[in-house]
Motif scaffolding. Sequence first.
Motif, mmCIF file in Angstrom:
data_model
loop_
_atom_site.group_PDB
_atom_site.id
_atom_site.type_symbol
_atom_site.label_atom_id
_atom_site.label_comp_id
_atom_site.label_asym_id
_atom_site.label_seq_id
_atom_site.Cartn_x
_atom_site.Cartn_y
_atom_site.Cartn_z
ATOM 1 N N PRO A 177 3.795 2.158 -9.737
ATOM 2 C CA PRO A 177 4.994 1.513 -9.181
ATOM 3 C C PRO A 177 5.730 0.728 -10.257
ATOM 4 O O PRO A 177 5.115 0.196 -11.181
ATOM 5 C CB PRO A 177 4.406 0.568 -8.120
ATOM 6 N N THR A 178 7.025 0.676 -10.145
ATOM 7 C CA THR A 178 7.811 -0.131 -11.083
ATOM 8 C C THR A 178 7.788 -1.593 -10.634
ATOM 9 O O THR A 178 7.528 -1.902 -9.469
ATOM 10 C CB THR A 178 9.265 0.354 -11.137
ATOM 11 N N ILE A 179 8.069 -2.483 -11.575
ATOM 12 C CA ILE A 179 8.150 -3.906 -11.241
ATOM 13 C C ILE A 179 9.247 -4.130 -10.199
ATOM 14 O O ILE A 179 9.092 -4.934 -9.264
ATOM 15 C CB ILE A 179 8.427 -4.749 -12.499
ATOM 16 N N ALA A 180 10.343 -3.388 -10.334
ATOM 17 C CA ALA A 180 11.455 -3.522 -9.379
ATOM 18 C C ALA A 180 11.007 -3.131 -7.969
ATOM 19 O O ALA A 180 11.380 -3.775 -6.979
ATOM 20 C CB ALA A 180 12.627 -2.656 -9.818
ATOM 21 N N ALA A 181 10.196 -2.069 -7.877
ATOM 22 C CA ALA A 181 9.705 -1.633 -6.564
ATOM 23 C C ALA A 181 8.790 -2.683 -5.948
ATOM 24 O O ALA A 181 8.838 -2.928 -4.732
ATOM 25 C CB ALA A 181 8.963 -0.308 -6.701
ATOM 26 N N LEU A 182 7.963 -3.312 -6.766
ATOM 27 C CA LEU A 182 7.068 -4.354 -6.254
ATOM 28 C C LEU A 182 7.873 -5.544 -5.738
ATOM 29 O O LEU A 182 7.572 -6.098 -4.681
ATOM 30 C CB LEU A 182 6.083 -4.802 -7.338
ATOM 31 N N PHE A 183 8.903 -5.938 -6.482
ATOM 32 C CA PHE A 183 9.750 -7.033 -6.008
ATOM 33 C C PHE A 183 10.527 -6.611 -4.758
ATOM 34 O O PHE A 183 10.749 -7.416 -3.851
ATOM 35 C CB PHE A 183 10.716 -7.480 -7.107
ATOM 36 N N GLY A 184 10.922 -5.343 -4.712
ATOM 37 C CA GLY A 184 11.632 -4.832 -3.535
ATOM 38 C C GLY A 184 10.787 -4.873 -2.276
ATOM 39 O O GLY A 184 11.316 -4.932 -1.158
ATOM 40 N N SER A 185 9.463 -4.866 -2.456
ATOM 41 C CA SER A 185 8.576 -4.901 -1.290
ATOM 42 C C SER A 185 8.711 -6.217 -0.529
ATOM 43 O O SER A 185 8.402 -6.281 0.666
ATOM 44 C CB SER A 185 7.122 -4.712 -1.727
ATOM 45 N N ILE A 186 9.172 -7.261 -1.203
ATOM 46 C CA ILE A 186 9.318 -8.566 -0.541
ATOM 47 C C ILE A 186 10.397 -8.475 0.547
ATOM 48 O O ILE A 186 10.177 -8.858 1.700
ATOM 49 C CB ILE A 186 9.653 -9.661 -1.571
ATOM 50 N N ALA A 187 11.561 -7.942 0.188
ATOM 51 C CA ALA A 187 12.630 -7.789 1.183
ATOM 52 C C ALA A 187 12.236 -6.777 2.256
ATOM 53 O O ALA A 187 12.513 -6.970 3.449
ATOM 54 C CB ALA A 187 13.921 -7.350 0.496
ATOM 55 N N LYS A 188 11.562 -5.705 1.839
ATOM 56 C CA LYS A 188 11.135 -4.689 2.808
ATOM 57 C C LYS A 188 10.177 -5.291 3.829
ATOM 58 O O LYS A 188 10.230 -4.976 5.019
ATOM 59 C CB LYS A 188 10.462 -3.526 2.070
ATOM 60 N N LEU A 230 0.841 -1.205 0.000
ATOM 61 C CA LEU A 230 0.000 0.000 0.000
ATOM 62 C C LEU A 230 0.875 1.254 0.000
ATOM 63 O O LEU A 230 0.557 2.241 -0.674
ATOM 64 C CB LEU A 230 -0.919 0.012 1.219
ATOM 65 N N GLY A 231 1.968 1.203 0.769
ATOM 66 C CA GLY A 231 2.869 2.350 0.780
ATOM 67 C C GLY A 231 3.589 2.541 -0.541
ATOM 68 O O GLY A 231 3.708 3.660 -1.048
ATOM 69 N N ILE A 232 4.037 1.463 -1.151
ATOM 70 C CA ILE A 232 4.798 1.540 -2.402
ATOM 71 C C ILE A 232 3.911 1.964 -3.573
ATOM 72 O O ILE A 232 4.334 2.726 -4.451
ATOM 73 C CB ILE A 232 5.464 0.177 -2.688
ATOM 74 N N THR A 233 2.677 1.497 -3.590
ATOM 75 C CA THR A 233 1.785 1.785 -4.721
ATOM 76 C C THR A 233 1.063 3.124 -4.605
ATOM 77 O O THR A 233 0.371 3.540 -5.538
ATOM 78 C CB THR A 233 0.723 0.682 -4.861
#
Length: 649
Positions: free
Chosen positions: A399-410, A205-208
């Motif tokens: 959001p970029t695809i990279a940001a969505l994948f980054g949400s996993i580690a976050k 929710l924060g990233i998007t």
Amino acid sequence: MTAPDDVRLASRGGLSAAVTRPLGDLLAAGLVLIAVGWALSLQRKIGLDLYPQQFFAAMLFFTLPLAYLSLPARRGTVRSRVPWIDVALALVAMAAVGFVAVEYPRLVLMIFARPPEIWVPGLIIIALLLEALRRATGWALVLIIAVFLLYALFGDLFPGRLQGRPQSWQLLSGYMAVDSNGILGLPISVASTVVVAFILFGVLLGITGGSQFFTDAAMLAMGRFRGGSMKIAVLASGLFGSISGSAVANVVGTGVVTIPMIKRDGYPAHKAGAIEAVASTGGQLMPPVMGAAAFLMAEFLAVPYSEIVLAALVPAILYYVALFIQADLEAAKLGIRRVPASEIPRGRDVALGLHFVLAFAVLIYLLFWQRYQPERAALWAVLALCGTALLLGYKGQRPTIAALFGSIAKTGHSVLEILLISAASGIVIGVLNITGLSFNLTYALVQVGGGSAVMLLALSAIVCIILGMGLPTLGVYVLLAALVAPALIEVGIEPIAAHLYVLYFGMMSMITPPIALAAFAAASIAKAPAMATGWSAMRFGWSAYVIPVLFAFSPTLILIGGPTEIAFAVVTAGIGVWLVSSALAGYFARPLGLLQRVLFACAGLMALVPASAFPGAVLTDALGVALGAGLMLADALAARRHVAGEAAE
């Protein structure tokens, strides 16, 4: 000035951040991916037949090394390199937990035989878990768990009903590390599945842009009314808090925006911090998501999560109604007007983010109508959120695809503290089971309370607030659900009411001095005195000290009973909340004198009492509503005459 130990150690050697940061992200992403895979039952689809405890051990396999690579030994310090000792501890943790995960089917059969291959890794896991917990949360919870472990070892030395069965240290360490009632038990089960899925939802929710959408929607809805900044804080913090489940994180996440806005409108700094702290703390009570403790409550009570949500709904609404009314009346008393029009977002801009509501609709539909497990419902909501955000975006940004994948580690970094608390909380439950302390303590509390529900509720509230001082809500709830709730159930309190009662009072430690973490965090943002903010937060959050007592005596407020009884209880409670809030604010249609405030408070408290709380309570309700209506009408007419008199002059 002497450099902290971590800084001195790091300066002499260790791994640089360029190495440890990607390693940490890899571990964080790993624990989230494993949790998602387990929630989707992928292990069965590839032919793996695993014990749940092997999955929980796999979560610790990633969690403990992540803690040592990302958390310095001295809290609050920043290190550029990870000392070799922390790298070694991370590797030892992986080896010990990995051994338990792989060999679990064999080890679980040998717990009471106490071979070294159980108690050696058990001792290592307990020691490294408690040290990681200290780094994440401080000493308070570690010391409480240490007391429980000492009790398990020397329980026979305690007097009377508190005397327990002493355990050998070999049996205790193996039991805690391997048994399903220990570290690999219920708390980490909930944290590893449900909590990870919902935190992933919150991070996305924060990233998007979803969090910004809800803040904008709150500003659009409330900014045009008097005291709009305070009302924005109440609404935005309630929405954000119901997702994040951490009072302090809520304060930091929304308070940096709302507190300066409230202060700029003319509110005193301590009140600005107080109302943000109360609004953020209440997010853990607000359906549909609530906090991590609510999911654990469903497991403790062995009921669907949707049942917990329905029971919590009316008390949570009354909590926010009381806060909202006080915000409005404070604004009227201080003469504070609406937010400047230039700061209110345009409706058509905010409307572009309505697609974020779809994710919540999916979540609620799957939870309540399709009866999905909470973690699966959350993952479907995550999928809906990602899809609409990629297609539609918000305010021209996607959001970029990279940001969505980054949400996993976050997400992995975000759940680290909760996983550590949950694993360590399993030690408490393990001690209660292996020593018989749970039964003994329940008996002792009932004896101290003299079998009286009133006395026991008062004692329990004090115990809850004291135990909650300085502890995260999830840790508080596990302790209270194991120690206090059984005693309340023993004297006739509904089980769900007993668990909600301890959750409320445990949570209120966040705004109750002398240690009020949420209030103090808000005070630091507001640059206000910490204790003044804490006392003001207690006043704004008064309903959370009263409503649990009411639903403990009459569960109509948690939607247990006939439709007519429930409707009557909810309506009269709403009127009571309005009256008491007016008394505390010292304002209704105009400023109230001391006698008026006392009368408003008395009428409100009478109206709050549910009709089924005791024989004759329906008369108390009726009298409170009638007296309150008379007081409101009289004050409104007096205010109108005053305005008319000023106009005539």
